[in-house]
Design a protein around this motif. Structure first.
Motif, PDB file in Angstrom:
ATOM      1  N   LEU A  48       0.819  -1.212   0.000  1.00  0.00           N
ATOM      2  CA  LEU A  48       0.000   0.000   0.000  1.00  0.00           C
ATOM      3  C   LEU A  48       0.851   1.259   0.000  1.00  0.00           C
ATOM      4  N   ARG A  49       2.000   1.203   0.630  1.00  0.00           N
ATOM      5  CA  ARG A  49       2.890   2.371   0.653  1.00  0.00           C
ATOM      6  C   ARG A  49       3.420   2.716  -0.736  1.00  0.00           C
ATOM      7  N   THR A  50       3.701   1.707  -1.535  1.00  0.00           N
ATOM      8  CA  THR A  50       4.261   1.974  -2.860  1.00  0.00           C
ATOM      9  C   THR A  50       3.214   2.520  -3.818  1.00  0.00           C
ATOM     10  N   LYS A  51       1.955   2.193  -3.572  1.00  0.00           N
ATOM     11  CA  LYS A  51       0.844   2.606  -4.441  1.00  0.00           C
ATOM     12  C   LYS A  51       1.052   2.148  -5.877  1.00  0.00           C
ATOM     13  N   ASP A  52       1.803   1.083  -6.045  1.00  0.00           N
ATOM     14  CA  ASP A  52       2.042   0.513  -7.369  1.00  0.00           C
ATOM     15  C   ASP A  52       0.961  -0.527  -7.646  1.00  0.00           C
ATOM     16  N   PRO A  53       0.167  -0.345  -8.699  1.00  0.00           N
ATOM     17  CA  PRO A  53      -0.904  -1.299  -8.990  1.00  0.00           C
ATOM     18  C   PRO A  53      -0.391  -2.704  -9.317  1.00  0.00           C
TER      19      PRO A  53
END
Length: 82
Positions: free
Chosen positions: A40-45
């Motif tokens: 969730l921290r990276t916000k990479d799908p």
């Protein structure tokens, strides 16, 4: 954390794929929540965490815990009407 948990936490930090299989109450969820937090921290799908539970009740318990930990939108929390 136990040694195997430390190894998995290090693997998560190194962005390596992992598979955990261990007996009930051995600490798998602890590692899973850490992996979720990192994803969730990276916000990479492209980041993906899959948690498989042995029964529907545990799925709902885990889902409720994840929603409570990682969302600020209280309207999306099932059964949490104020």
């Amino acid at each position: 954390p136990d040694r195997w948990q430390v190894d998995l936490l290090n693997a998560v930090d190194a962005e390596r794929s992992c598979l955990i299989t261990a007996p009930t109450s051995s600490g798998k969820t602890f590692v899973c929540y850490y992996a979720l937090q990192q994803a969730l921290r990276t916000k990479d799908p492209q980041d993906l965490v899959i948690y498989v539970a042995p029964n529907e009740q545990l799925v709902y318990q885990c889902m409720t815990d994840v929603i409570a930990r990682y969302t600020k939108d209280y309207s999306s929390r099932p059964g949490w009407d104020v």
